[in-house]
Design a protein around this motif. Structure first.
Motif, PDB file in Angstrom:
ATOM      1  N   ALA A  18      -4.760   4.693 116.130  1.00  0.00           N
ATOM      2  CA  ALA A  18      -3.027   5.053 116.741  1.00  0.00           C
ATOM      3  C   ALA A  18      -3.318   3.241 116.342  1.00  0.00           C
ATOM      4  O   ALA A  18      -3.615   2.991 117.838  1.00  0.00           O
ATOM      5  N   THR A  25       3.983   2.973 118.593  1.00  0.00           N
ATOM      6  CA  THR A  25       2.687   2.776 117.422  1.00  0.00           C
ATOM      7  C   THR A  25       2.755   4.365 116.592  1.00  0.00           C
ATOM      8  O   THR A  25       3.978   5.091 116.088  1.00  0.00           O
ATOM      9  N   VAL A  27       0.006   5.552 112.903  1.00  0.00           N
ATOM     10  CA  VAL A  27      -1.076   5.815 112.105  1.00  0.00           C
ATOM     11  C   VAL A  27      -1.660   5.133 110.830  1.00  0.00           C
ATOM     12  O   VAL A  27      -0.544   4.631 110.216  1.00  0.00           O
ATOM     13  N   ASN A  47       4.311   8.038 116.729  1.00  0.00           N
ATOM     14  CA  ASN A  47       3.483   8.884 115.859  1.00  0.00           C
ATOM     15  C   ASN A  47       1.699   8.745 116.272  1.00  0.00           C
ATOM     16  O   ASN A  47       1.707   6.953 116.606  1.00  0.00           O
ATOM     17  N   THR A  48       0.773   9.263 116.533  1.00  0.00           N
ATOM     18  CA  THR A  48      -0.062   9.514 117.237  1.00  0.00           C
ATOM     19  C   THR A  48      -0.970  10.250 117.104  1.00  0.00           C
ATOM     20  O   THR A  48      -0.912  11.514 116.712  1.00  0.00           O
ATOM     21  N   PHE A  61      -1.809  14.717 112.527  1.00  0.00           N
ATOM     22  CA  PHE A  61      -0.835  14.108 113.318  1.00  0.00           C
ATOM     23  C   PHE A  61       0.297  14.376 114.712  1.00  0.00           C
ATOM     24  O   PHE A  61       1.284  14.949 114.430  1.00  0.00           O
TER      25      PHE A  61
END
Length: 188
Positions: A18, A25, A27, A47-48, A61
């Motif tokens: 990430a 953030t 991916v 998105n992490t 994720f």
């Protein structure tokens, strides 16, 4: 920016990570040698916590694209994300079983953060913990147990639960504060 939540592909050739290099953030996938950085998600949301599935072609994720943190999956060649969790309004920390059939994650319900297991073949969900501050699930190499961090008496401890929820064991050490567990591979 932020660089967090790295996850190796099963064959060790790639890393999902990430990064906030382009704003929020997102991916990314990068080769093990640091080359070939490629953005996997492209949304106006965070998105992490990427995790490779055992097939090496799918990444799970956490994303708030639906308004609250939920777990999604996408192929590594395109961002065609599909929402995976639908129960509960706050689901984080996706971990895929070694056989790719189950998803362990932390869900906040009624103000408690607890460990859940979702059967990806039939959509059945099961709460596995009876504690209230759970985090960081990790499947055993044989997929039969999940270790996770929790809190007992304001100290971080580890717990292990079988995937059917029948066997539960706490692991604590005097005067210690334990976090972020991870099973090692079987010794050869």
């Amino acid at each position: 920016g932020s660089n967090s939540a790295p996850s190796w592909s099963p064959d060790g050739s790639k890393l999902a990570v990430a990064l906030s290099r382009d704003g929020l953030t997102q991916v990314y996938i990068v080769n093990a040698d640091g080359k070939g950085l490629r953005r996997l998600t492209r949304t106006n949301s965070i998105n992490t916590e990427p995790r490779f599935a055992p097939d090496g072609q799918t990444v799970y994720f956490t994303s708030d694209r639906s308004g609250s943190p939920q777990i999604y999956r996408t192929g590594i060649s395109t961002d065609n994300a599909q929402r995976v969790t639908f129960s509960g309004s706050y689901n984080i920390s996706p971990r895929i079983s070694p056989d790719g059939k189950s998803l362990a994650y932390i869900s906040r319900r009624g103000g408690q953060f607890q460990l859940y297991l979702l059967d990806l073949t039939n959509g059945q969900e099961q709460r596995l913990s009876d504690t209230s501050r759970d985090e960081s699930p990790s499947f055993s190499p044989n997929g039969q147990y999940i270790m996770y961090a929790t809190e007992t008496g304001r100290r971080g401890t580890l717990s292990i639960v079988s995937v059917d929820g029948h066997i539960k064991q706490k692991i604590s050490m005097p005067a210690s504060d334990i976090r972020e567990p991870s099973w090692g591979p079987f010794m050869k």
